[in-house]
Design an enzyme around this catalytic site. Structure first.
Site, PDB file in Angstrom:
ATOM      1  N   LYS A 170       0.824  -1.210   0.000  1.00  0.00           N
ATOM      2  CA  LYS A 170       0.000   0.000   0.000  1.00  0.00           C
ATOM      3  C   LYS A 170       0.866   1.272   0.000  1.00  0.00           C
ATOM      4  O   LYS A 170       0.424   2.314  -0.449  1.00  0.00           O
ATOM      5  CB  LYS A 170      -0.914   0.030   1.226  1.00  0.00           C
ATOM      6  CG  LYS A 170      -1.795  -1.203   1.445  1.00  0.00           C
ATOM      7  CD  LYS A 170      -2.953  -1.254   0.502  1.00  0.00           C
ATOM      8  CE  LYS A 170      -4.067  -2.209   0.884  1.00  0.00           C
ATOM      9  NZ  LYS A 170      -3.735  -3.607   1.133  1.00  0.00           N
TER      10      LYS A 170
HETATM   11  C1  LIG Z   1      -4.435  -4.751   0.789  1.00  0.00           C
HETATM   12  C2  LIG Z   1      -3.675  -6.008   0.835  1.00  0.00           C
HETATM   13  C3  LIG Z   1      -3.971  -7.063  -0.030  1.00  0.00           C
HETATM   14  C4  LIG Z   1      -5.136  -7.015  -0.996  1.00  0.00           C
HETATM   15  O1  LIG Z   1      -4.961  -6.031  -1.978  1.00  0.00           O
HETATM   16  P1  LIG Z   1      -6.213  -5.508  -2.817  1.00  0.00           P
HETATM   17  O2  LIG Z   1      -5.685  -4.405  -3.670  1.00  0.00           O
HETATM   18  O3  LIG Z   1      -7.215  -5.029  -1.808  1.00  0.00           O
HETATM   19  O4  LIG Z   1      -6.734  -6.652  -3.611  1.00  0.00           O
HETATM   20  C5  LIG Z   1      -3.152  -8.180   0.012  1.00  0.00           C
HETATM   21  N1  LIG Z   1      -2.124  -8.264   0.870  1.00  0.00           N
HETATM   22  C6  LIG Z   1      -1.818  -7.283   1.737  1.00  0.00           C
HETATM   23  C7  LIG Z   1      -0.675  -7.451   2.665  1.00  0.00           C
HETATM   24  C8  LIG Z   1      -2.578  -6.115   1.739  1.00  0.00           C
HETATM   25  O5  LIG Z   1      -2.265  -5.129   2.583  1.00  0.00           O
END
Ligand SMILES: *Cc1c(COP(=O)(O)O)cnc(C)c1O
Length: 462
Positions: free
Chosen positions: A112
């Site tokens: 993120k």
């Molecule tokens: C947010 C997240 C996901 C999922 O990603 P999306 O874009 O919501 O599909 C997978 N793994 C981790 C560690 C995350 O923080």
């Protein structure tokens, strides 16, 4: 470059307004009217460039006149300067023809950060120019919230309120949200699960009086600028393995469908991606929907990969929009059925489109844990549980094309699951080793829209 809503009834916007708005006023999500293609020569030209140079080349056509080239380059450089790895998104080899794309070297140890650090810079530059102030409200299953608070803490023109499910995020995730001391960031612990938090945020965006009076802005993965930032590492990884001369495949641990949708955009821009595989944990609505055509929610079951404990997968709406030939009315109807009855059936034509675009697979809790154990033993690489879901599903899709699995978080963000699987507790990187010594600050609230709105009105700087 113009952006349109997946429900076809919101104003058409330029990049800057799309970024500041988040959710469209008709409840839909913004998408570019046309995806700008990159030529094979342009893709070949990315080879050997820094991540920041690649990011500039890939994202520049999407932002229109919002920033000058020099300004945009500067914002990208600042966004990634705090990462703990010079490659930003290094690729490691796991097995013959199976590679791991490490996306956890940012300040909060999850992928993120790639989008959020950039969005923080873009918001600040835009708001400083206009003199406006916004209130950012977001829902998180743990990683979005910590990344948002880290990216926006102390910025001048932004108040940030993050709703997270009380008791359902890891200690590291919670502390990354509750320990920053800057007065403009607020962690709200909501009684409920991630879908509860996400529904509250959507309701706040659909309450136009509230939305306008506090100048609401969204940075959840529905925000187009986040998807855009994530497109970059699909290119950087593919190019490092020989694109455009050699196609690659990706497996993406998926919750809200944002990350995998970024891969879909990369493919639409011209990157040769053979398979794009959705990997889910036992909250497998996407895997079931691609199999049966029925998108039916059945409640969230907690798992050891909590950032994927999601049933209503927001960004899937963007894929549906294309699958239905960009018919916003059809998408609005499906979303109405989902809200009213907890599900909908995907038409045969749309389902065929989606199956052409995406493969899928699921990992049970036992399979996830066994994958962490086995990969640590055979390669020395310690996976977080989300990345392990990806690796498990990817292994069923290996073929002659190189497979790249996205490693979405650092193992130390989920130490209990990793310790259960390996017998060893993964250590936090040295730069955040004092996380458990810092004081926490949060507000606990019930699942009550009025109570959340009242708190936001009271706490935001006027
Ligand atoms: C947010 C997240 C996901 C999922 O990603 P999306 O874009 O919501 O599909 C997978 N793994 C981790 C560690 C995350 O923080």
């Amino acid at each position: 470059m113009q952006y349109i809503s997946t429900r076809g009834a919101a104003p058409v916007l330029e990049f800057e307004a799309t970024m500041l708005t988040g959710l469209a006023r008709d409840g839909g999500l913004y998408l570019p009217e046309h995806v700008p293609p990159m030529t094979q020569a342009e893709i070949a030209g990315l080879a050997g460039q820094s991540y920041e140079e690649q990011a500039f080349a890939i994202m520049r056509p999407f932002i229109g006149q919002t920033f000058s080239d020099a300004e945009f380059r500067g914002l990208i450089d600042t966004a990634y300067a705090g990462f703990g790895h010079p490659a930003r998104a290094p690729v490691k080899q796991l097995a013959p023809n199976h590679f791991l794309l490490e996306l956890f070297h940012g300040p909060t140890l999850a992928f993120k950060d790639f989008a959020m650090q950039l969005i923080g810079q873009l918001f600040e530059a835009s708001l400083q120019r206009s003199g406006n102030r916004v209130t950012i409200v977001g829902a998180t299953s743990g990683d979005t919230g910590s990344a948002a608070i880290e990216a926006f803490r102390g910025l001048e023109n932004v108040d940030v309120f993050i709703l997270y499910p009380h008791g359902r995020v890891s200690d590291v995730q919670r502390r990354q949200m509750t320990t920053p001391s800057e007065g403009n960031v607020h962690a709200l612990a909501i009684d409920g699960d991630f879908d509860t938090c996400q529904a509250l945020v959507k309701d706040m965006f659909n309450d136009f009086d509230f939305r306008d009076s506090v100048h609401l802005a969204g940075v959840n993965s529905i925000n187009w600028a986040r998807v855009l930032a994530q497109v970059v590492y699909f290119f950087s990884a593919a190019v490092s393995l020989g694109a455009p001369h050699r196609p690659v495949s990706f497996t993406v641990p998926t919750g809200n469908f944002g990350d995998i949708f970024a891969g879909y955009i990369a493919r639409q821009m011209g990157l040769a991606i053979e398979s794009l595989v959705v990997a889910t944990n036992h909250n497998d609505i996407l895997h079931r929907a691609l199999g049966s055509g029925g998108y039916v929610t059945d409640g969230v079951k907690p798992s050891i990969s909590p950032s994927m404990d999601i049933q209503v997968s927001s960004n899937f709406e963007r894929a549906l929009f294309d699958a239905y030939g960009r018919d916003g009315g059809a998408v609005a109807q499906l979303m109405g059925e989902l809200k009213a009855g907890g599900g909908f059936r995907i038409s045969q034509g749309a389902l065929e489109y989606l199956r052409d675009c995406f493969g899928s697979g699921r990992a049970s809790e036992e399979e996830t844990s066994a994958t962490i154990t086995r990969i640590a033993r055979t390669t020395g690489e310690v996976l977080c549980p989300h990345s392990a879901v990806g690796v498990h599903v990817a292994e069923a899709h290996l073929c002659a094309t190189p497979m790249i699995t996205l490693a979405t978080a650092h193992p130390a963000k989920f130490p209990d699951a990793v310790e259960d699987a390996t017998g060893q507790r993964p250590a936090l990187p040295a730069r955040m080793a004092d996380l458990f010594d810092r004081p926490e600050r949060m507000t606990r609230l019930p699942n009550d829209l009025r109570a959340v709105q009242a708190l936001i009105r009271e706490r935001r700087a006027a």
